[in-house]
Scaffold this motif. Sequence first.
Motif, PDB file in Angstrom:
ATOM      1  N   SER A  93      21.522  13.255 -29.857  1.00 11.92           N
ATOM      2  CA  SER A  93      21.319  14.584 -30.440  1.00 11.92           C
ATOM      3  C   SER A  93      20.042  15.223 -29.907  1.00 11.92           C
ATOM      4  O   SER A  93      19.993  16.437 -29.670  1.00 11.92           O
ATOM      5  N   GLN A  94      19.007  14.408 -29.677  1.00 13.74           N
ATOM      6  CA  GLN A  94      17.768  14.953 -29.128  1.00 13.74           C
ATOM      7  C   GLN A  94      17.986  15.491 -27.719  1.00 13.74           C
ATOM      8  O   GLN A  94      17.518  16.586 -27.384  1.00 13.74           O
ATOM      9  N   GLN A 100      19.942  18.720 -27.788  1.00 12.32           N
ATOM     10  CA  GLN A 100      19.141  19.884 -28.154  1.00 12.32           C
ATOM     11  C   GLN A 100      18.397  20.449 -26.948  1.00 12.32           C
ATOM     12  O   GLN A 100      18.102  21.649 -26.902  1.00 12.32           O
ATOM     13  N   MET A 152      22.472  24.442 -24.872  1.00 17.03           N
ATOM     14  CA  MET A 152      21.729  24.832 -26.065  1.00 17.03           C
ATOM     15  C   MET A 152      20.640  25.844 -25.725  1.00 17.03           C
ATOM     16  O   MET A 152      20.375  26.768 -26.509  1.00 17.03           O
ATOM     17  N   SER A 161      20.678  29.397 -27.232  1.00 16.76           N
ATOM     18  CA  SER A 161      19.524  29.894 -27.978  1.00 16.76           C
ATOM     19  C   SER A 161      19.015  31.202 -27.395  1.00 16.76           C
ATOM     20  O   SER A 161      18.657  32.130 -28.124  1.00 16.76           O
TER      21      SER A 161
END
Length: 748
Positions: free
Chosen positions: A388-389, A392, A397, A401
């Motif tokens: 998950s890190q 991100q 992402m 973003s």
Amino acid sequence: MDIKSKSKRYIALALLAFVLVTTIIALVVADIYDDRRYLDKDYFLNQNSYQITEELAIFAKLLKDVHVDHAAYADKTPQQKVDGDLLDDLSMERDQKLNQLEENLSAQYNTRIEEARAAGNDSQAALLTTERENKRTNAVKQIQAEYDAKVKEIASAKDKKVEDLKFNLLLRDGTFKYAIQDKKNNKVYTNLDYEPTEAEIRQNALISVQLPQRKGERSWGLSRFFQENQWEGIIYIPRVAESYSPAFARSEASSEAVIDGYYHRIIDDATYYQSIRERLLKEIGLLMICLIGAVVLFRYLKQNQALEHPLVAKSQSLLRRIPLDVRLLSLLPAGVIYLVFTFETNFFWLPIGFDHFSTLALLTPLTAYFLLYVVEAWSIYKNPESLSQQWQNSLYMKVFSLLRDSFADRGMFFKLVILLGLTIGMCVSAGVGLLALMKSEPIFLFLAFLYSVFYVMFVLPYILRRTALLNRITRGVEQMSAGNFDVVIDAGKTKGKLANTAHALNNLKQSVKQSLDDQMKSERLKSELITNVSHDLKTPLTSIINYVDLLKREDLSTEDRSNYLNVLERKTDRLKVLIDDLFEAAKMASGSVELNIEQVNVAALLRQTLAECDDKIEQSSLTFRVNIEQNKIYAPLDGKKTWRVFENLISNALKYSLPNTRVHVDLIELPDKVQLTIKNVSAYEINFDADELFERFKRADESRNTEGSGLGLAIAKSIVELQGGNLSIDIDGDYFKVIVVFHKFKPA
């Protein structure tokens, strides 16, 4: 230290060896998989069955053509060599020419001869008859010569064809071996020196055809041909071809003969197929050795914790710098390149040369790259949170973003898009204008000029104003970050998000400035708190210590000792009050006070408090003016805690009011509230903010000569607020007013 260094070197060498062995395994597996069909012993026969069948059919026909159809060809006359139909055609053509000759001669001479005879000129008739016969003889010879020449030419072509057949059969002499018995003609056709046994044929023959056909054997399409010609025997192709002697070849072979001459192609192809199979078998052995080596190296690396080796750790760190989604996407093309290269590379051939090393130099880093992916997958399996890190930090992402932030303010986003479109339009307009000027197109030139004027007059000033405002915002933020909070960002008449940002920064600057002032004030009050607590606690303690020392004197009289004890009692009580007030203030600040809320008659509670303080009021020079509108005013309160509030407020008025002045106490009932007001004239100059009086140990008497602890108002305010009320102070010069408001009780 040297042992650790050697161990690291050995692990690094083992890692390199493992990657190299894995690369060789990949090459071996790819080559075996790509050529797996060659592992079948009968693959050559199955793959080339049609071709072999066709060649056997051609060879059988050659045998028949040479040994049967043209067996006595050399003894035939030219007419016998020509096919009957063709010979009949030639004879018919010759006869037609002879008949035509007779007709022509008859038409030319017969009438003239008869006329000469009728005229009695026998000599003339004889002369014409002789001339006619001479012409007939010459013409017949010429026609016969032409006929013989054509027959000879056809026979010669047939001779060449037969020679080609014999030559083609000769060319196959090293590839096909045969021993045929012709029962119809009672003859034997063979190119063998002796008759081989079945064991010899089975050992030396690549393909063998035994006719009549044996059960379970393959006839390769020759069974019917042999039956039609009443042949029996064997035809086989040896595993090793015999060299073909060129002494039997003609000096000039026709193109057909060369094309039909198959030489040793079948045997060569079979040998090639067999060589591939033998190579694959060797590769399988090499694969077993490499797998054993890989297992040994893997166990060694596992025992020595190779994943913690700096080489692996650094490589893994470099890999993680690439965003996760980019890594996953790059894995597919890298895998395709790797597979294509391993399948298309001819690695297993001799002698070993530069190509082998270049192949390993290219594939080994790719193998290490894929193995690093395996290590990374294992790390993620052991630590799922890292996935998950890494996600991100993925490119997706970041783009998501960025787009989310871009679309967060759609108005600004669309403005930027419009400005970008208008600017691109300006560039296009300039190009169109230049092209129109070169092509002498006034309309397009005028349109480009109009657009340029519009851009310069409206779009460009808009961009410059926003840019100037952005620069002012940037400079303002830099000055604020440097501690200058007096700067003001001038937004001018500009509207929009940048102007709103400038106003927000100005407001933020005020908030930060106020926060800093409050922080400085808080720091100052904390310092005063420590000083005041120290002073208020130190004063009675000092007195207690001094009087204890006095009591230790032996020459002290009874009266003095009694007076000293009275003083000690007062100081001890004073110290106890200070400590109790301090603990109560701490409890109020933490909110750990338990309240017993009930219907309380505030008017009665206030009268009770005034009655208990009556002695102090009488002893003072102050005059209390009490105004309570009604005898019964109810509010949801804790009676004991509220009594403490009233007691503290009345005590403060007694301590800090100017002597010989009046104190006004008013209790009134409002529609939904109950309000208590205490007004007095301060005996001390109040030269600080009224809110500071609520700070702990803060007094109007800065010399701290009064008996107060400085906690009364702080405790009172905390109790009031815990009960949902409000306590405030209003100062007008030396006039001091405390206002307490409680919510009124509302019966159900």
